[in-house]
Scaffold this motif. Structure first.
Motif, PDB file in Angstrom:
ATOM      1  N   ASP A 254      31.928  16.628  34.371  1.00  0.00           N
ATOM      2  CA  ASP A 254      31.204  17.670  33.633  1.00  0.00           C
ATOM      3  C   ASP A 254      32.133  18.855  33.388  1.00  0.00           C
ATOM      4  N   GLN A 255      31.611  19.854  32.717  1.00  0.00           N
ATOM      5  CA  GLN A 255      32.474  20.962  32.292  1.00  0.00           C
ATOM      6  C   GLN A 255      32.688  22.028  33.368  1.00  0.00           C
ATOM      7  N   SER A 256      32.069  21.853  34.532  1.00  0.00           N
ATOM      8  CA  SER A 256      32.303  22.818  35.607  1.00  0.00           C
ATOM      9  C   SER A 256      33.758  22.811  36.052  1.00  0.00           C
ATOM     10  N   VAL A 257      34.488  21.737  35.760  1.00  0.00           N
ATOM     11  CA  VAL A 257      35.895  21.655  36.144  1.00  0.00           C
ATOM     12  C   VAL A 257      36.696  22.817  35.565  1.00  0.00           C
ATOM     13  N   PHE A 258      36.330  23.266  34.361  1.00  0.00           N
ATOM     14  CA  PHE A 258      37.084  24.353  33.740  1.00  0.00           C
ATOM     15  C   PHE A 258      36.941  25.659  34.525  1.00  0.00           C
ATOM     16  N   THR A 259      35.751  25.897  35.055  1.00  0.00           N
ATOM     17  CA  THR A 259      35.560  27.107  35.865  1.00  0.00           C
ATOM     18  C   THR A 259      36.449  27.051  37.098  1.00  0.00           C
ATOM     19  N   ARG A 260      36.480  25.914  37.770  1.00  0.00           N
ATOM     20  CA  ARG A 260      37.294  25.789  38.978  1.00  0.00           C
ATOM     21  C   ARG A 260      38.783  25.933  38.683  1.00  0.00           C
ATOM     22  N   THR A 261      39.241  25.249  37.656  1.00  0.00           N
ATOM     23  CA  THR A 261      40.693  25.199  37.450  1.00  0.00           C
ATOM     24  C   THR A 261      41.247  26.472  36.824  1.00  0.00           C
ATOM     25  N   PHE A 262      40.450  27.170  36.039  1.00  0.00           N
ATOM     26  CA  PHE A 262      40.957  28.435  35.498  1.00  0.00           C
ATOM     27  C   PHE A 262      40.762  29.577  36.483  1.00  0.00           C
ATOM     28  N   THR A 263      39.818  29.414  37.397  1.00  0.00           N
ATOM     29  CA  THR A 263      39.767  30.300  38.563  1.00  0.00           C
ATOM     30  C   THR A 263      41.048  30.140  39.377  1.00  0.00           C
ATOM     31  N   ALA A 264      41.480  28.889  39.542  1.00  0.00           N
ATOM     32  CA  ALA A 264      42.709  28.630  40.309  1.00  0.00           C
ATOM     33  C   ALA A 264      43.897  29.371  39.708  1.00  0.00           C
ATOM     34  N   LEU A 265      43.996  29.396  38.377  1.00  0.00           N
ATOM     35  CA  LEU A 265      45.119  30.089  37.743  1.00  0.00           C
ATOM     36  C   LEU A 265      45.062  31.593  37.989  1.00  0.00           C
ATOM     37  N   ALA A 266      43.861  32.152  38.012  1.00  0.00           N
ATOM     38  CA  ALA A 266      43.734  33.581  38.318  1.00  0.00           C
ATOM     39  C   ALA A 266      44.130  33.843  39.776  1.00  0.00           C
ATOM     40  N   ILE A 267      43.769  32.923  40.669  1.00  0.00           N
ATOM     41  CA  ILE A 267      44.156  33.062  42.078  1.00  0.00           C
ATOM     42  C   ILE A 267      45.682  33.027  42.207  1.00  0.00           C
ATOM     43  N   VAL A 268      46.335  32.170  41.432  1.00  0.00           N
ATOM     44  CA  VAL A 268      47.804  32.108  41.436  1.00  0.00           C
ATOM     45  C   VAL A 268      48.395  33.507  41.225  1.00  0.00           C
ATOM     46  N   LEU A 269      47.849  34.241  40.264  1.00  0.00           N
ATOM     47  CA  LEU A 269      48.370  35.573  39.932  1.00  0.00           C
ATOM     48  C   LEU A 269      48.231  36.535  41.111  1.00  0.00           C
ATOM     49  N   ILE A 270      47.084  36.444  41.803  1.00  0.00           N
ATOM     50  CA  ILE A 270      46.846  37.350  42.932  1.00  0.00           C
ATOM     51  C   ILE A 270      47.735  36.982  44.121  1.00  0.00           C
ATOM     52  N   VAL A 271      47.877  35.688  44.399  1.00  0.00           N
ATOM     53  CA  VAL A 271      48.741  35.263  45.510  1.00  0.00           C
ATOM     54  C   VAL A 271      50.189  35.653  45.213  1.00  0.00           C
ATOM     55  N   ARG A 272      50.600  35.540  43.960  1.00  0.00           N
ATOM     56  CA  ARG A 272      51.958  35.947  43.595  1.00  0.00           C
ATOM     57  C   ARG A 272      52.154  37.442  43.826  1.00  0.00           C
ATOM     58  N   ARG A 273      51.148  38.231  43.466  1.00  0.00           N
ATOM     59  CA  ARG A 273      51.237  39.670  43.709  1.00  0.00           C
ATOM     60  C   ARG A 273      51.361  39.958  45.214  1.00  0.00           C
ATOM     61  N   HIS A 274      50.565  39.242  46.010  1.00  0.00           N
ATOM     62  CA  HIS A 274      50.658  39.419  47.467  1.00  0.00           C
ATOM     63  C   HIS A 274      52.036  39.007  47.976  1.00  0.00           C
ATOM     64  N   ARG A 275      52.557  37.922  47.435  1.00  0.00           N
ATOM     65  CA  ARG A 275      53.882  37.453  47.856  1.00  0.00           C
ATOM     66  C   ARG A 275      54.947  38.507  47.557  1.00  0.00           C
ATOM     67  N   GLN A 276      54.823  39.157  46.424  1.00  0.00           N
ATOM     68  CA  GLN A 276      55.831  40.142  46.007  1.00  0.00           C
ATOM     69  C   GLN A 276      55.621  41.500  46.679  1.00  0.00           C
ATOM     70  N   GLN A 277      54.343  41.879  46.833  1.00  0.00           N
ATOM     71  CA  GLN A 277      53.996  43.158  47.461  1.00  0.00           C
ATOM     72  C   GLN A 277      52.789  42.919  48.364  1.00  0.00           C
ATOM     73  N   PRO A 278      53.011  42.513  49.615  1.00  0.00           N
ATOM     74  CA  PRO A 278      51.896  42.075  50.476  1.00  0.00           C
ATOM     75  C   PRO A 278      50.799  43.124  50.636  1.00  0.00           C
ATOM     76  N   PHE A 279      49.562  42.660  50.502  1.00  0.00           N
ATOM     77  CA  PHE A 279      48.415  43.562  50.697  1.00  0.00           C
ATOM     78  C   PHE A 279      47.296  42.900  51.501  1.00  0.00           C
TER      79      PHE A 279
END
Length: 281
Positions: free
Chosen positions: A92-117
């Protein structure tokens, strides 16, 4: 298209045109709730070309969100309406919510990696939820004729590429991630054919480079990956074998050029020969 969704689309197009700068009186927090509401919209233009790039520009490039805002956003992304929305479903189409949420999480984890918070407890919770997502995601389709990229295994791998580089990612975390990789390769459902193998290999490649885990343990994991070849022939065994073979090949062609570790290359070629039913013995 409903009025709210149509309005968001127009506003994000305008923000893109204006180089992601907001007008006087506008705040990022005015847009994020609607962006989260439609983060997995079946319309790939809204989801892939507008919402994700806006998150990217505001979180990664523009550094527009404070640490507290990032922490709050991460909590929302990890909830049952986003990363775990419809988890376990397959077609079903719920997969898009999960996987594009994952991409947004990537951005936040990268920010933490570069400047831990995140503090250690928050990091451990994040790690636990990412591992749970990879274990529970059952919709492993790549590109869909209706909706475009789903790509759960690839987007999940992108999260782990960032996670394993965080300062908190000790040897225990690296081992847990390697275990998660094997499970997704042995998924029993799907042979990856949209270059998920390359995205998964990125994780192993980064682990080798960062040296948080002794190379001998990665070599042992590679050898154990080939154990699926010893299992009785079944569809599940074929899926595990082919997925493993493709990741081993990806890793070999990256590492052979670097050429530092004979033991690593030997382990890769030995494992590949074992999972390759057509190898000349």
């Amino acid at each position: 298209m409903n009025d709210m969704r149509a309005k968001l689309k127009l506003e994000l197009k305008r923000i893109e045109k204006e180089q992601y700068q907001l007008r006087e009186g506008e705040r990022i927090q005015n847009f994020i709730p609607l962006m989260l509401k439609y983060i997995g919209d079946p319309d790939s233009e809204l989801r892939d070309n507008l919402i994700y790039p806006t998150f990217y520009m505001w979180i990664q490039e523009g550094n527009k969100l404070s640490e507290e805002e990032l922490r709050s956003l991460l909590a929302l992304l990890l909830n049952n309406e986003h990363l775990f929305n419809g988890i376990g479903s397959q077609n079903d189409q719920s997969v898009f919510t999960r996987t594009f949420t994952a991409l947004a999480i990537v951005l936040i984890v990268r920010r933490h990696r570069q400047q831990p918070f995140l503090d250690l407890a928050e990091f451990q919770h994040l790690k636990k939820e990412l591992l749970r997502y990879y274990a529970e995601e059952k919709d492993l389709r790549g590109y869909l004729d209706e909706g475009g990229w789903a790509h759960s295994a690839a987007h999940g791998a992108d999260m782990f590429v960032e996670l394993v580089q965080c300062s908190e990612s000790d040897a225990t975390v690296q081992r847990e991630v390697l275990s998660a990789i094997q499970e997704v390769l042995y998924n029993g459902i799907h042979i990856f054919n949209e270059e998920e193998d390359e995205r998964i290999t990125n994780i192993i490649d980064v682990m080798i480079e960062t040296e948080r885990l002794p190379l001998a343990e990665i070599v042992e994991w590679i050898s154990n990956l080939a154990q699926c070849a010893d299992r009785p022939r079944s569809r599940e065994q074929v899926i595990a074998r082919v997925n493993s073979k493709n990741v081993l090949r990806c890793l070999y062609f990256r590492r052979v050029q670097e050429g530092r570790s004979e033991a690593l290359l030997t382990a890769i070629t030995t494992a590949e020969n074992k999972v390759n039913r057509f190898a000349i013995s």
